[in-house]
Design an enzyme around this catalytic site. Structure first.
Site, short mmCIF file in Angstrom:
data_model
loop_
_atom_site.label_atom_id
_atom_site.label_comp_id
_atom_site.label_asym_id
_atom_site.label_seq_id
_atom_site.Cartn_x
_atom_site.Cartn_y
_atom_site.Cartn_z
CB SER A 11 -0.86 -0.07 1.32
OG SER A 11 -1.22 1.29 1.72
CE1 TYR B 216 -4.83 -1.77 4.72
CE2 TYR B 216 -3.56 0.15 4.27
CZ TYR B 216 -4.10 -0.86 3.84
OH TYR B 216 -4.44 -0.98 2.44
P1 NDP Z 1 -11.77 -5.31 -1.02
O1 NDP Z 1 -12.42 -4.92 0.42
O2 NDP Z 1 -12.46 -4.88 -2.11
O3 NDP Z 1 -11.30 -6.66 -1.07
C1 NDP Z 1 -10.63 -7.40 0.00
C2 NDP Z 1 -10.56 -8.75 -0.19
O4 NDP Z 1 -9.80 -9.58 0.88
C3 NDP Z 1 -12.04 -9.14 -0.22
O5 NDP Z 1 -11.88 -10.11 -1.65
C4 NDP Z 1 -12.29 -10.08 1.01
O6 NDP Z 1 -13.03 -11.25 0.80
C5 NDP Z 1 -10.73 -10.58 1.45
N1 NDP Z 1 -10.52 -10.69 2.69
C6 NDP Z 1 -10.38 -9.77 3.81
N2 NDP Z 1 -10.20 -10.57 4.62
C7 NDP Z 1 -10.23 -11.86 4.64
C8 NDP Z 1 -9.92 -13.16 5.44
N3 NDP Z 1 -9.64 -12.90 6.49
N4 NDP Z 1 -9.86 -14.39 4.65
C9 NDP Z 1 -10.05 -14.28 3.27
N5 NDP Z 1 -10.23 -13.07 2.55
C10 NDP Z 1 -10.25 -12.10 3.33
O7 NDP Z 1 -10.48 -4.22 -1.06
P2 NDP Z 1 -9.38 -4.01 -1.96
O8 NDP Z 1 -9.53 -4.57 -3.29
O9 NDP Z 1 -9.28 -2.51 -2.03
O10 NDP Z 1 -8.27 -4.55 -1.36
C11 NDP Z 1 -7.53 -5.50 -1.66
C12 NDP Z 1 -5.76 -5.56 -1.39
O11 NDP Z 1 -5.25 -4.29 -1.80
C13 NDP Z 1 -5.96 -5.34 0.27
O12 NDP Z 1 -4.87 -6.01 0.58
C14 NDP Z 1 -5.50 -3.91 0.55
O13 NDP Z 1 -5.00 -3.53 1.62
C15 NDP Z 1 -4.77 -3.27 -0.54
N6 NDP Z 1 -4.71 -2.10 -1.11
C16 NDP Z 1 -5.91 -1.31 -1.58
C17 NDP Z 1 -6.06 0.12 -1.81
C18 NDP Z 1 -7.08 0.67 -2.18
O14 NDP Z 1 -6.89 2.02 -2.22
N7 NDP Z 1 -8.30 0.13 -2.34
C19 NDP Z 1 -4.57 0.61 -1.70
C20 NDP Z 1 -3.73 -0.09 -1.17
C21 NDP Z 1 -3.73 -1.53 -1.06
P3 NDP Z 1 -14.27 -11.73 1.84
O15 NDP Z 1 -14.73 -10.68 2.15
O16 NDP Z 1 -15.01 -12.70 1.00
O17 NDP Z 1 -13.38 -12.53 2.74
#
Ligand code: NDP
Length: 254
Positions: A144, A157
Site C-alpha cells: 500500500s 494497517y
Molecule cells: P476489498 O475490500 O474489495 O477486498 C478485500 C478482499 O480481501 C476481499 O476479497 C475479502 O473477501 C478479502 N478478505 C479480507 N479478509 C479476509 C480473510 N480474513 N480471509 C480471506 N479473505 C479476506 O478491498 P481492495 O480490493 O481495495 O483490497 C485488496 C488489497 O489491496 C488489500 O490488501 C488492501 O489492503 C490493498 N490495497 C487497497 C488499496 C485501495 O485503495 N483500495 C490501496 C492499497 C492497498 P471476503 O470479504 O470474502 O473475505
C-alpha cells in the site's frame, strides 16, 4: 507475446472475489492462466466466478479465512489437488479498521496484522513446497502507500503494510536460489469497497488524493492488471524483492 503469456499456469489470488483482487484475477486469466480466487464470502466468490467465466477464463473459487493457518494450508493443498500444481500466488486479502492509535482494542489491532501480514507468510510457506516440486514460482504481495507513509488513523494497517515490504525482501532473498521471485505491489488510492468507507469518514479525501496524484485521478482496480500479469510472467524472471508503486505518481509528489 510469449514473455507475458501465462498459458498453462495456475494462479491463486487470495481475496480475489472483489476490488483489486478480482481485477488482477481477470488480467492474469486473460493472459492465459487458470485462476483460483479465495475469500470468506461465498456469494461474492460465486458471483466473481460467473464474472470471470464471461471472459472464458478457467476458474474456481474456494472459501478461506486467511487468518486461520489450517484454512490457508487446506486452500493451497486443494488448489494443487484440483489443478495439479501452483505457479503463482497473489497474497491480496486485506482489511482495515480506521481509528486513532489510543482507541484500538488490542484484538482489533492484531486482527489487521493477522489478515494483512501473517496470512502472507502462512500462504507463502505452504506454497513453497509446491513451487519447489516444479522448480519455481511467483509470489506477489499487495502492499500500500502505507507501506511507505504512516496513516494517522491506521497504525495497524501501516505496520502490516510496512511489514509486507520487508517480508517480500526476505522471502525473495532466501528463495531466489529456488527460482521463486517474490515482489510487492504498492497500489495508490483505488476505488474499492475498502476505500469507499474512508471517503465517507474523511470528506476531503477524494479531492486531496486527486490533487496530490500527478495523473489527477483515483485509481480503478483495472489499473493493477498489467503489473499483476508482468510480475506473474517470464518477463519478470530477473526481478525479485521489489516493491513497485502503482499510484499515478502519488508517492513521488512531495
Ligand atoms: P476489498 O475490500 O474489495 O477486498 C478485500 C478482499 O480481501 C476481499 O476479497 C475479502 O473477501 C478479502 N478478505 C479480507 N479478509 C479476509 C480473510 N480474513 N480471509 C480471506 N479473505 C479476506 O478491498 P481492495 O480490493 O481495495 O483490497 C485488496 C488489497 O489491496 C488489500 O490488501 C488492501 O489492503 C490493498 N490495497 C487497497 C488499496 C485501495 O485503495 N483500495 C490501496 C492499497 C492497498 P471476503 O470479504 O470474502 O473475505
Amino acid at each position: 507475446m510469449k514473455l507475458f503469456n501465462l498459458s498453462g499456469k495456475v494462479a491463486l489470488i487470495t481475496g480475489g472475489n472483489g476490488g483489486i483482487g478480482l481485477a488482477m484475477a481477470k488480467a492474469i486469466g486473460e493472459a492465459g492462466a487458470s485462476v483460483i480466487i479465495a475469500g470468506r464470502n461465498e456469494n461474492k466468490n460465486n458471483e466473481s466466478i460467473e464474472f470471470l467465466k464471461g471472459f472464458n477464463i478457467e476458474c474456481k473459487s474456494f472459501k478461506v479465512n486467511v487468518v486461520d493457518e489450517v484454512s490457508c494450508k487446506k486452500l493451497i493443498n486443494d488448489v494443487v489437488n484440483d489443478f495439479g500444481k501452483l505457479n503463482i500466488l497473489v497474497n491480496n486479502a486485506g482489511t482495515n479498521i480506521r481509528k486513532r492509535p489510543e482507541e484500538y482494542e488490542l484484538g482489533e489491532w492484531k486482527s489487521i496484522i493477522d489478515t494483512n501480514l501473517i496470512s502472507m507468510f502462512t500462504c507463502s510457506k505452504e506454497a513453497y513446497k509446491h513451487f519447489k516440486n516444479i522448480s519455481g514460482g511467483k509470489i506477489i504481495n499487495i502492499g500500500s502507500m502505507h507501506s511507505l507513509f504512516g496513516a494517522p488513523l491506521g497504525s495497524a494497517y501501516s505496520a502490516s503494510k510496512g511489514g509486507v515490504v520487508q517480508l517480500t525482501k526476505s522471502l525473495a532473498n532466501t528463495w531466489a536460489q529456488d527460482n521463486i521471485q517474490v515482489n510487492a505491489i504498492l497500489p495508490g488510492y483505488i476505488d474499492t469497497e475498502l476505500t469507499r468507507q474512508a471517503r465517507i469518514d474523511i470528506p476531503q479525501l477524494q479531492k486531496r488524493v486527486e490533487e496530490r496524484t500527478p495523473v489527477g485521478r483515483w485509481g480503478v482496480p483495472e489499473d493493477l492488471g498489467g503489473i499483476a500479469v508482468f510480475l506473474s510472467s517470464q518477463g519478470s524472471d530477473f526481478i525479485t524483492g521489489t516493491a513497485i508503486p502503482v499510484d499515478g505518481g502519488y508517492s513521488i509528489n512531495g
